[in-house]
Design a protein around this motif. Structure first.
Motif, PDB file in Angstrom:
ATOM      1  N   TYR A  85       6.378  -2.830  -9.648  1.00 56.19           N
ATOM      2  CA  TYR A  85       5.464  -3.732 -10.351  1.00 56.19           C
ATOM      3  C   TYR A  85       5.768  -3.744 -11.862  1.00 56.19           C
ATOM      4  N   PRO A 120      -6.172  -2.392  -1.250  1.00 58.42           N
ATOM      5  CA  PRO A 120      -5.030  -2.910  -0.483  1.00 58.42           C
ATOM      6  C   PRO A 120      -5.398  -3.526   0.857  1.00 58.42           C
ATOM      7  N   LYS A 154      -5.224 -10.065   3.250  1.00 63.03           N
ATOM      8  CA  LYS A 154      -4.018  -9.242   3.176  1.00 63.03           C
ATOM      9  C   LYS A 154      -3.604  -8.736   4.559  1.00 63.03           C
ATOM     10  N   ASP A 190       0.565  -7.957  -2.903  1.00 62.49           N
ATOM     11  CA  ASP A 190       0.087  -6.589  -2.695  1.00 62.49           C
ATOM     12  C   ASP A 190      -0.529  -6.429  -1.307  1.00 62.49           C
ATOM     13  N   SER A 191       0.132  -7.063  -0.308  1.00 62.05           N
ATOM     14  CA  SER A 191      -0.387  -7.031   1.061  1.00 62.05           C
ATOM     15  C   SER A 191       0.373  -6.071   1.966  1.00 62.05           C
ATOM     16  N   ARG A 207       4.834  -8.738  -0.449  1.00 63.13           N
ATOM     17  CA  ARG A 207       4.930  -7.701  -1.481  1.00 63.13           C
ATOM     18  C   ARG A 207       4.231  -8.141  -2.765  1.00 63.13           C
ATOM     19  N   THR A 223       9.222  -3.554  -6.642  1.00 61.61           N
ATOM     20  CA  THR A 223       8.516  -2.481  -5.939  1.00 61.61           C
ATOM     21  C   THR A 223       7.800  -1.532  -6.890  1.00 61.61           C
TER      22      THR A 223
END
Length: 368
Positions: free
Chosen positions: A224, A89, A94, A54-55, A51, A222
């Protein structure tokens, strides 16, 4: 593809299963339970890493990666997505992070299925007399891990919607708590005094407070919002900064958006961060008192000591994420500290209710 993914999960699970089988431990079921607890804790830590890097959409479909069982086979699709959006993303790194997380999750699922099968076999073989092999709880664990898998799928298919990701995190921690309770049932525990048993209700309150704080922390992560306040103890130079609670705590909305589809205003992120930070003082004060009371009882001393130690670690890592501008390693450790606190509070709740009473231990005849 599904068969290939199942084989991958089985291969990963074979490592702890083999280590358990060849170990010298006479109680291999107990050992397997605690290995599953350990791997579930690792899965939560790696989920935090997934998380925080950002994966979560490194493979934007589920359960595979662009319809394949591993990123190698999907390399052409991943490279095309990375070339179109280099900081987006989907990148090779990732994609691997996301798929390794899924492989670990499948391995934990295999271990829980194994625990359930062993429990049913031993329960039936014993004529339903060995209480520690009662299969109802392991069966509930199997159903729960299926629910967790469903939320893992929705996390991807619903494009990291904050409420879904937060529930996925809370379910993962609940799974860890349930496995810890199962592990506590397999252990022998030191006698607990009447004063220690009187901590049963305070320990339950401590667990409830921690769950609320973890949910708030998950909401910070979640959305950010970890850097929404970059000073301490004030926030933007004020004790109570400008905040937007309505948009910040609207649950059903897309990532970074309000319920109306507008971009989420910064005061909403400030509100999310500020509430988590402020409630932390309540949790710290209560758990410090609870840990000190537990430390004063011989049967709870070890758990109390660890509770105080991990709580201090959480305070340090929480402050470090602010002062050091949210370094990844410390943020992952902070997530792990929350999982450790949960594990310790579950153990404390179990011991205050089910450990032998100190008076009974003194009255018992000495073994021959």
């Amino acid at each position: 593809m599904l068969i290939q993914l199942a084989v991958m999960g089985l291969l990963v699970a074979l490592i702890p299963l083999t280590l358990t089988w060849v170990s010298n431990d006479a109680d291999k079921y107990r050992k397997l339970v605690w290995i599953t607890v350990f791997l579930t804790f690792d899965l939560i830590m790696f989920g935090a890493f997934t998380r925080l890097t950002d994966s979560g959409l490194g493979c934007p479909d589920w359960p595979g990666c662009y319809g394949h069982s591993n990123p190698l086979l999907a390399h052409e699709h991943i490279s095309a997505a990375q070339e179109a959006m280099p900081t987006g993303p989907v990148t090779v790194a990732k994609a691997w992070i996301e798929m390794i997380h899924r492989y670990l999750a499948m391995a934990v699922g295999v271990l829980i299925i194994t625990l359930m099968v062993i429990a049913w076999r031993r329960w039936i073989k014993s004529g339903r007399t060995e209480l520690r092999f009662r299969p109802w709880f392991p069966t509930l664990l199997f159903l729960f891990v299926c629910l967790q898998g469903a939320f893992g799928a929705w996390t991807v298919t619903m494009k990291l919607q904050p409420v879904i990701v937060t529930i996925h995190l809370l379910l993962g921690l609940t799974l860890l708590a349930m496995l810890t309770w199962l592990g506590a049932r397999q252990n022998a525990h030191a006698p607990v005094s009447p004063a220690g048993r009187a901590l049963a209700t305070p320990a339950l309150i401590g667990l409830a407070l921690l769950i609320v704080q973890v949910a708030l922390g998950g909401w910070v992560s979640t959305n950010y919002a970890a850097l929404a306040c970059n000073d301490f103890p004030l926030c933007h130079g004020a004790l109570v900064p400008q905040m937007d609670f309505d948009n910040g705590f609207t649950l059903w909305r897309h990532l970074g958006k309000t319920a109306d589809g507008e971009y989420l205003p910064f005061p909403a992120l400030t509100a999310i961060h500020w509430v988590h930070r402020t409630f932390a003082f309540v949790v710290i004060a209560y758990l410090a008192w609870l840990g000190r009371k537990a430390f004063q009882d011989g049967g709870l001393r070890k758990t109390g000591r660890w509770l105080l130690t991990v709580m201090a670690l959480q305070l340090v890592t929480g402050l470090a994420t602010i002062y050091l501008n949210w370094p990844l390693a410390i943020a992952v450790v902070h997530n792990g500290g929350a999982a450790l606190l949960l594990l310790l509070l579950v153990m404390l709740n179990y011991k205050t209710r089910h450990a032998p009473a100190a008076e009974a231990a003194r009255a018992a005849p000495a073994p021959f």
